[in-house]
Design a protein around this motif. Structure first.
Motif, short mmCIF file in Angstrom:
data_model
loop_
_atom_site.label_atom_id
_atom_site.label_comp_id
_atom_site.label_asym_id
_atom_site.label_seq_id
_atom_site.Cartn_x
_atom_site.Cartn_y
_atom_site.Cartn_z
N ALA A 71 29.91 35.97 7.46
CA ALA A 71 29.71 34.58 7.44
C ALA A 71 28.31 34.09 8.32
O ALA A 71 27.71 33.38 8.02
N LEU A 72 28.26 34.92 9.26
CA LEU A 72 27.23 34.60 10.07
C LEU A 72 25.72 35.07 9.63
O LEU A 72 24.64 34.41 9.57
N ASP A 73 25.98 36.37 8.92
CA ASP A 73 24.76 36.75 8.16
C ASP A 73 24.36 35.75 7.04
O ASP A 73 23.21 35.54 6.80
N ALA A 74 25.35 35.23 6.64
CA ALA A 74 25.08 34.55 5.12
C ALA A 74 24.49 33.04 5.62
O ALA A 74 23.95 32.48 4.86
N SER A 75 24.74 32.66 7.14
CA SER A 75 24.44 31.45 7.29
C SER A 75 22.90 31.31 7.65
O SER A 75 22.22 32.41 7.67
#
Length: 294
Positions: A290-294
């Motif tokens: 989720a962090l990489d996608a944000s």
């Protein structure tokens, strides 16, 4: 004496029996081994996990109170397809699979063939690699002819299992001692039924059909995984099944303990702790994505 305690769902001519307990937390699916049933996990662990997870326990096709037509495939591939349909029908989403013995091999088959259904895998004394020769105690289950398998199941299998039950139980648990209430609390009595004998024999002879293909793909697994093995296991060897798996999947956590094959019953607390560790790894991996996608 041991009535079904769960729900049923029809999948491709099979009637699958499962229980669904706990709350709305991450989903854990308990998958039992050869000749077993969901009650093999019935020693404290499911209740403890249900406080924080949604716990699904399932009778594999043909085992416990789940049915499987005599002419249906018993391969790991077929069983994985059935369970994947169950997961999707119940809208479980990716689940942490907890597989014991043959249920471990089935968990790996699910992770490889249906990755959308699996977020993590916990293996307890699993079958991961082919075995050149099964223990002699299992010779009575190696019946390759469906005709003879059915005939034996309907005639001598039950009385023979009753007569030799205590000896077989001692072997499967060794060096640990089987609990006195295993026939009822652990579901041992269900294995005496002709249908369960037929299914167990079918499962055993079908292992070699597809397991080598899965073995060749283990190195592709990258999801959170952990394994618990007893050094004294007399049914499956921790070196050939556990350490050999780590060689192919270096990220696999392997914990060796003193004890035998029936670890869900003999050390449920150690297994529960491993499930929680894998759940933490699954959560961390999800947060990182989720962090990489944000």
């Amino acid at each position: 004496m041991l009535p079904p305690r769960g729900r049923f769902v029809d999948i491709d001519g099979q009637r699958i029996h499962y229980t669904d307990t706990g709350g709305s937390g991450p989903v854990i699916v308990l998958i039992h081994g050869l000749a077993g049933n969901m009650l093999n996990f019935n020693y404290t662990m499911p209740d403890n996990l249900a406080a924080d997870f949604r716990v699904i326990a399932v009778d594999r096709p043909g085992s416990g109170y789940s049915t499987r037509p005599d002419n249906a495939s018993a391969t790991l591939t077929a069983q994985a397809a059935t369970l994947a349909k169950l997961f999707r029908q119940l809208e479980l989403g990716p689940a942490i699979l907890v597989g014991h013995s043959l249920g471990g091999a089935l968990s790996l088959a699910l992770a490889l063939a249906h990755p959308d259904c699996v977020s993590g895998v916990v293996l307890l004394a699993p079958l991961t690699h082919t075995v050149a020769k099964a223990p002699t105690e299992f010779n009575g289950l190696i019946i390759r002819s469906p005709f003879w398998r059915k005939l034996i199941a309907r005639t001598i299998a039950t009385p023979a299992s009753i007569l030799g039950g205590s000896k077989m139980l001692a072997f499967v648990f060794a060096p640990d001692i089987p609990p006195a209430d295993f026939p009822t609390r652990g579901g041992g009595m269900l294995g005496l039924r002709p249908s369960n004998f037929y299914a167990a024999s079918s499962d055993l002879v079908a292992i070699e059909d597809v397991l080598p293909g899965y073995m060749a793909r283990y190195h592709t697994l990258s999801l959170p995984m952990a394994m618990l093995y007893g050094r004294g296991d007399r049914l499956l060897d921790f070196r050939a099944q556990g350490e050999a798996m780590v060689a192919k999947v270096p990220t696999l956590e392997l914990e060796l303990v003193e004890g035998g094959h029936m670890l869900p019953i003999t050390i449920p607390d150690r297994f529960e702790a491993m499930v929680r560790r894998v759940a933490d790894r699954v959560r961390a991996a999800r947060d990182a994505r989720a962090l990489d996608a944000s």
